[in-house]
Design a protein around this motif. Structure first.
Motif, PDB file in Angstrom:
ATOM      1  N   GLU A  59      19.549  43.167  25.599  1.00 55.51           N
ATOM      2  CA  GLU A  59      21.127  43.199  24.730  1.00 55.51           C
ATOM      3  C   GLU A  59      20.506  43.163  22.835  1.00 55.51           C
ATOM      4  OE1 GLU A  59      21.482  39.362  26.331  1.00 55.51           O
ATOM      5  OE2 GLU A  59      23.121  39.959  27.531  1.00 55.51           O
ATOM      6  N   ALA A  60      19.248  43.035  22.625  1.00 57.12           N
ATOM      7  CA  ALA A  60      19.027  43.953  21.144  1.00 57.12           C
ATOM      8  C   ALA A  60      19.023  45.517  20.619  1.00 57.12           C
ATOM      9  CB  ALA A  60      17.838  42.751  21.099  1.00 57.12           C
ATOM     10  N   LEU A  61      19.043  45.481  22.045  1.00 59.75           N
ATOM     11  CA  LEU A  61      19.201  47.655  22.250  1.00 59.75           C
ATOM     12  C   LEU A  61      20.288  48.264  22.309  1.00 59.75           C
ATOM     13  CD1 LEU A  61      15.802  48.321  24.137  1.00 59.75           C
ATOM     14  CD2 LEU A  61      16.200  48.438  22.178  1.00 59.75           C
ATOM     15  N   GLY A  62      21.120  47.063  23.305  1.00 53.62           N
ATOM     16  CA  GLY A  62      22.656  47.662  22.748  1.00 53.62           C
ATOM     17  C   GLY A  62      23.440  47.316  25.089  1.00 53.62           C
ATOM     18  N   LEU A  63      22.706  47.603  25.800  1.00 58.32           N
ATOM     19  CA  LEU A  63      22.796  46.794  27.202  1.00 58.32           C
ATOM     20  C   LEU A  63      24.099  45.476  27.001  1.00 58.32           C
ATOM     21  CD1 LEU A  63      22.902  47.710  29.910  1.00 58.32           C
ATOM     22  CD2 LEU A  63      20.372  45.564  30.025  1.00 58.32           C
ATOM     23  N   ARG A  64      25.252  45.892  27.178  1.00 57.55           N
ATOM     24  CA  ARG A  64      25.862  44.844  27.247  1.00 57.55           C
ATOM     25  C   ARG A  64      26.184  44.011  29.344  1.00 57.55           C
ATOM     26  NH1 ARG A  64      31.125  45.554  26.026  1.00 57.55           N
ATOM     27  NH2 ARG A  64      30.984  47.222  26.873  1.00 57.55           N
ATOM     28  N   ILE A  65      26.069  43.068  30.001  1.00 54.06           N
ATOM     29  CA  ILE A  65      26.176  42.276  30.890  1.00 54.06           C
ATOM     30  C   ILE A  65      27.201  41.821  30.807  1.00 54.06           C
ATOM     31  CG2 ILE A  65      25.069  40.924  32.657  1.00 54.06           C
ATOM     32  CD1 ILE A  65      22.328  41.479  31.149  1.00 54.06           C
ATOM     33  N   ILE A  66      27.994  42.276  31.912  1.00 55.91           N
ATOM     34  CA  ILE A  66      29.380  42.156  32.233  1.00 55.91           C
ATOM     35  C   ILE A  66      29.579  40.439  33.353  1.00 55.91           C
ATOM     36  CG2 ILE A  66      31.922  42.839  32.422  1.00 55.91           C
ATOM     37  CD1 ILE A  66      30.252  43.729  29.983  1.00 55.91           C
ATOM     38  N   PRO A  67      29.612  40.060  33.207  1.00 59.17           N
ATOM     39  CA  PRO A  67      30.585  39.080  34.449  1.00 59.17           C
ATOM     40  C   PRO A  67      31.228  39.839  35.559  1.00 59.17           C
ATOM     41  CG  PRO A  67      30.387  37.540  32.530  1.00 59.17           C
ATOM     42  CD  PRO A  67      30.697  39.490  31.816  1.00 59.17           C
ATOM     43  N   PHE A  68      31.266  39.380  36.969  1.00 54.71           N
ATOM     44  CA  PHE A  68      31.834  39.947  37.839  1.00 54.71           C
ATOM     45  C   PHE A  68      32.263  38.924  38.227  1.00 54.71           C
ATOM     46  CE2 PHE A  68      31.237  40.301  42.833  1.00 54.71           C
ATOM     47  CZ  PHE A  68      31.873  41.561  42.704  1.00 54.71           C
ATOM     48  N   THR A  69      33.883  39.988  38.111  1.00 54.35           N
ATOM     49  CA  THR A  69      35.168  38.832  38.400  1.00 54.35           C
ATOM     50  C   THR A  69      35.457  39.010  40.065  1.00 54.35           C
ATOM     51  OG1 THR A  69      36.305  40.661  37.986  1.00 54.35           O
ATOM     52  CG2 THR A  69      35.409  39.190  36.070  1.00 54.35           C
ATOM     53  N   PRO A  70      36.085  38.369  40.859  1.00 52.26           N
ATOM     54  CA  PRO A  70      37.319  37.989  41.162  1.00 52.26           C
ATOM     55  C   PRO A  70      37.940  39.469  41.690  1.00 52.26           C
ATOM     56  CG  PRO A  70      37.464  36.090  40.267  1.00 52.26           C
ATOM     57  CD  PRO A  70      37.304  36.448  39.209  1.00 52.26           C
ATOM     58  N   GLU A  71      38.752  40.122  40.935  1.00 50.15           N
ATOM     59  CA  GLU A  71      39.015  41.293  41.387  1.00 50.15           C
ATOM     60  C   GLU A  71      38.451  42.570  41.014  1.00 50.15           C
ATOM     61  OE1 GLU A  71      41.433  38.342  38.702  1.00 50.15           O
ATOM     62  OE2 GLU A  71      39.713  39.432  38.347  1.00 50.15           O
ATOM     63  N   GLU A  72      37.147  42.568  40.741  1.00 52.08           N
ATOM     64  CA  GLU A  72      36.111  42.821  41.432  1.00 52.08           C
ATOM     65  C   GLU A  72      35.562  43.394  42.222  1.00 52.08           C
ATOM     66  OE1 GLU A  72      33.192  44.879  37.573  1.00 52.08           O
ATOM     67  OE2 GLU A  72      33.331  42.907  36.853  1.00 52.08           O
ATOM     68  N   ALA A  73      35.132  41.983  42.428  1.00 47.49           N
ATOM     69  CA  ALA A  73      35.318  41.549  44.230  1.00 47.49           C
ATOM     70  C   ALA A  73      36.106  42.526  44.491  1.00 47.49           C
ATOM     71  CB  ALA A  73      35.150  39.988  44.518  1.00 47.49           C
ATOM     72  N   GLU A  74      37.517  42.054  44.987  1.00 49.95           N
ATOM     73  CA  GLU A  74      38.686  43.359  45.614  1.00 49.95           C
ATOM     74  C   GLU A  74      38.079  44.977  45.683  1.00 49.95           C
ATOM     75  OE1 GLU A  74      42.555  41.211  45.151  1.00 49.95           O
ATOM     76  OE2 GLU A  74      40.957  39.187  45.368  1.00 49.95           O
ATOM     77  N   VAL A  75      37.860  45.429  44.858  1.00 49.09           N
ATOM     78  CA  VAL A  75      37.659  46.258  44.860  1.00 49.09           C
ATOM     79  C   VAL A  75      36.466  46.592  45.474  1.00 49.09           C
ATOM     80  CG1 VAL A  75      36.606  48.181  43.361  1.00 49.09           C
ATOM     81  CG2 VAL A  75      38.694  46.878  42.584  1.00 49.09           C
ATOM     82  N   VAL A  76      35.115  45.937  45.113  1.00 49.37           N
ATOM     83  CA  VAL A  76      33.734  46.347  45.541  1.00 49.37           C
ATOM     84  C   VAL A  76      34.323  46.287  47.245  1.00 49.37           C
ATOM     85  CG1 VAL A  76      31.607  45.222  46.125  1.00 49.37           C
ATOM     86  CG2 VAL A  76      32.166  45.674  44.682  1.00 49.37           C
ATOM     87  N   GLY A  77      34.442  45.620  48.019  1.00 51.50           N
ATOM     88  CA  GLY A  77      35.422  45.013  49.370  1.00 51.50           C
ATOM     89  C   GLY A  77      37.075  46.071  50.128  1.00 51.50           C
ATOM     90  N   ARG A  78      36.989  47.032  49.127  1.00 51.95           N
ATOM     91  CA  ARG A  78      37.774  47.784  49.201  1.00 51.95           C
ATOM     92  C   ARG A  78      37.309  49.656  49.395  1.00 51.95           C
ATOM     93  NH1 ARG A  78      43.742  46.305  49.263  1.00 51.95           N
ATOM     94  NH2 ARG A  78      43.799  44.694  48.050  1.00 51.95           N
ATOM     95  N   LEU A  79      36.207  49.589  48.799  1.00 45.77           N
ATOM     96  CA  LEU A  79      35.075  50.455  48.168  1.00 45.77           C
ATOM     97  C   LEU A  79      34.503  50.976  50.048  1.00 45.77           C
ATOM     98  CD1 LEU A  79      34.038  50.635  44.580  1.00 45.77           C
ATOM     99  CD2 LEU A  79      35.132  52.767  45.868  1.00 45.77           C
ATOM    100  N   TRP A  80      34.444  49.714  49.992  1.00 45.90           N
ATOM    101  CA  TRP A  80      33.417  49.825  51.841  1.00 45.90           C
ATOM    102  C   TRP A  80      34.241  51.037  52.840  1.00 45.90           C
ATOM    103  CZ3 TRP A  80      34.880  49.139  56.835  1.00 45.90           C
ATOM    104  CH2 TRP A  80      33.391  48.994  57.701  1.00 45.90           C
ATOM    105  N   GLN A  81      35.477  51.421  52.655  1.00 43.90           N
ATOM    106  CA  GLN A  81      35.218  51.767  53.912  1.00 43.90           C
ATOM    107  C   GLN A  81      35.319  53.378  53.297  1.00 43.90           C
ATOM    108  OE1 GLN A  81      39.680  50.857  54.658  1.00 43.90           O
ATOM    109  NE2 GLN A  81      39.090  52.327  56.936  1.00 43.90           N
ATOM    110  N   GLN A  82      35.495  53.502  51.542  1.00 45.90           N
ATOM    111  CA  GLN A  82      35.673  54.664  51.552  1.00 45.90           C
ATOM    112  C   GLN A  82      33.968  55.338  51.062  1.00 45.90           C
ATOM    113  OE1 GLN A  82      37.716  54.328  47.298  1.00 45.90           O
ATOM    114  NE2 GLN A  82      39.313  54.166  48.171  1.00 45.90           N
TER     115      GLN A  82
END
Length: 136
Positions: A59-82
């Motif tokens: 993080e001191a070098l600039g990396l930002r860790i972004i919390p996983f959201t319910p909206e992203e969870a839905e995208v992840v589920g939908r990406l499975w088929q594609q």
């Protein structure tokens, strides 16, 4: 420009593997899903890497860790088929989901057996593109 890192990309950097130099060059503008961060922690422990303080250092070098959201969870589920024909894991799809959400490129360092060197998954609307060895 922001770049999303896959776990394999950050691991290549941490373990001084091929592709790590590409990650080093973008670390100051990089983000990562908390799902992929969990994968980095797990694989680092398996490899015997001491992880105490590593997140703070990154993080001191600039990396930002972004919390996983319910909206992203839905995208992840939908990406499975594609993406199922490519055998993408849930972690891979979490990474793509963050890239789609932010509309930015995704950087990954695939397995040597895949025939890909460094892949930049460019976000094109709702699709994505693998940049193969020797192309572009």
């Amino acid at each position: 420009m922001t770049v999303v890192l896959d776990a394999s990309a950050l691991l290549a950097y941490l373990q001084d593997e091929p592709g790590g130099e590409v990650v080093e060059a973008v670390l100051n503008v990089a983000v990562m899903s908390s799902v992929n961060w969990a994968e980095v922690v797990q694989k680092s422990i398996v490899a015997g890497i001491v992880i105490d303080g590593i997140r703070d250092d990154l993080e001191a070098l600039g990396l930002r860790i972004i919390p996983f959201t319910p909206e992203e969870a839905e995208v992840v589920g939908r990406l499975w088929q594609q993406t199922r024909q490519y055998g993408l894991s849930l972690g891979d799809r979490a990474c793509l989901s963050l890239g789609l959400t932010l509309n930015v490129p995704v950087l990954t360092v695939p397995e040597p057996s895949s025939g890909l060197v460094i892949s930049i998954l460019g976000i094109l609307g709702t699709g994505w593109l693998l940049k193969r060895k020797g192309m572009g």
